[in-house]
Design an enzyme around this catalytic site. Structure first.
Site, mmCIF file in Angstrom:
data_model
loop_
_atom_site.group_PDB
_atom_site.id
_atom_site.type_symbol
_atom_site.label_atom_id
_atom_site.label_comp_id
_atom_site.label_asym_id
_atom_site.label_seq_id
_atom_site.Cartn_x
_atom_site.Cartn_y
_atom_site.Cartn_z
ATOM 1 C CB ILE A 174 -0.948 0.011 1.214
ATOM 2 C CG1 ILE A 174 -1.772 -1.283 1.261
ATOM 3 C CG2 ILE A 174 -1.859 1.228 1.148
ATOM 4 C CD1 ILE A 174 -2.600 -1.540 0.044
ATOM 5 C CG ASP A 175 3.324 2.433 3.352
ATOM 6 O OD1 ASP A 175 2.400 3.250 3.499
ATOM 7 O OD2 ASP A 175 3.818 1.802 4.298
#
Length: 385
Positions: A174-175
């Site tokens: 996600i990052d």
């Protein structure tokens, strides 16, 4: 593979100011720096929290920090201090093309370095907000981290084995995904600025990235009304398309169409499976997946991974062993791509930018900076050292 230097790189001459911490914004800044931009990382006096995310440590800081902050320059400033903040803003107005931030929602505005304030001073500035839940909505002011978004975005609901607790994808997808969207948005805004002369605001968020990764699962739910289920190493809607235990490891087989399934069946000694009405077409195999896997699994256990790889590759069936990090780094394919690169100032090579231009990959210019190493040089005075 040959490498290109910063001079002549796609973003050479661009200056990015990063109010970034942890993973998402630092990784976005590193992507831009690998593309040639000069990235100035503004840190609080105690530094980015990721500097201490260890062990393991590498050259005095956490290995994670080294992996996300190469090619940058570090400036220390207390943004709540009017004098120190004014120097940062003056630098942005004088030099910056891009500001990138993933501070806690609302903090950038509260400290006077938000998009509205800076664009009034410099309308041609490209400003990228990297939030948790997005720019609007009931959760817009809430903070968030990668595992929270893997959970909230539905990703963890489809990860792991059926009947077992949900698990998280190990890499911070996600990052990293949000960082890539940020870089893409920033480059797109810079292209628009080239034609219009005006900057603007790019908004990306961890939650939107998580939702984006669920594109296929959302479509499957919309089409069927049934919640996507956990599939282990497999893929809902394609069978056989998963990992199998072999005599000495695990092998992923991706027989993604009917022809490949027949080739796979023949290669492991059971060509009759291709004519079995339960398995003849992919929808049939999906419906009867448990029965098919019960036939495949004991066969795959009979021989070692290398044996099956040789047979399946000869038959034209896509497959890959489940490798450890060490095996991946040492594999001749990884070595051939020169994606593991020496970094000046680092005692170990690190993974480089996964993009090449005309066959050339960018060359790391420096390891992650020491905290505040460039404060005086860039701002003309030692602010907090």
């Amino acid at each position: 593979m040959t490498v290109f230097q910063n001079q002549g790189a796609p973003l050479a001459g661009m200056v990015v100011v990063e109010f970034g911490h942890s993973v998402a914004a630092p990784y976005a800044g590193q992507i831009l720096s690998d593309l040639g931009a000069e990235v100035v990382k503004v840190e609080k006096p105690e530094g980015d929290d990721a500097r201490k995310w260890g062990p393991p440590f590498l050259d005095g800081v956490a290995a994670t920090f080294q992996a996300l902050n190469r090619n940058k320059r570090s400036v220390v400033a207390r943004l709540r201090d009017p004098e120190e903040r004014s120097r940062i803003i003056a630098y942005i107005v004088a030099r910056a093309d891009v500001v990138l931030q993933n501070l806690r929602p609302g903090q950038a505005d509260a400290m006077g370095v938000g998009a509205e304030a800076l664009l009034k001073l410099k309308p041609e500035l490209v400003y990228c907000n990297m939030g948790a839940f997005g720019a609007k909505g009931p959760l817009a002011r809430h903070p968030g981290y990668d595992p929270l978004m893997q959970a909230f975005g539905g990703i963890m609901s489809v990860l792991g084995e059926p009947g077992r607790p949900s698990v998280r994808v190990g890499p911070s997808i996600i990052d990293a995904g949000t960082a890539m969207w940020a870089a893409l948005g920033i480059v797109s805004a810079l292209l628009r600025r080239r034609d219009t002369g005006r900057g603007g605001v790019v908004d990306v968020s961890l939650f939107e990235t998580a939702v984006g990764w669920m594109t296929m699962h959302a479509a499957q739910y919309a089409a069927s009304g049934q919640l996507p289920r956990k599939a282990g190493s497999g893929q809902v809607g394609i069978v056989p398309y998963r990992a199998y235990q072999t005599a000495d490891g695990e092998l992923v087989v991706a027989a993604g169409n009917d022809k490949l399934f027949r080739q796979f069946s023949a290669a492991i000694g059971h060509p009759q499976w291709g004519d079995d009405p339960r398995f003849a077409a992919n929808p049939d195999r999906v419906k009867n997946a448990d029965a098919l896997y019960a036939l495949i699994e004991p066969e795959m256990l009979r021989y070692e991974t290398a044996h099956w790889m040789a047979l399946l590759e000869e038959a034209g069936v896509p497959c890959a062993p489940v490798q450890t990090v060490q095996q991946m780094l040492e594999h001749e394919q990884t070595q051939a791509l020169d994606i593991v690169q020496p970094v000046p100032g680092s005692s170990t090579p690190l993974i480089g930018l996964p993009i090449s231009f005309d066959g050339l990959r960018s060359q790391p210019r420096s390891a992650a900076p020491a905290l505040g190493a460039d404060t005086e040089a860039l701002l003309g005075v030692a602010l907090c050292l």
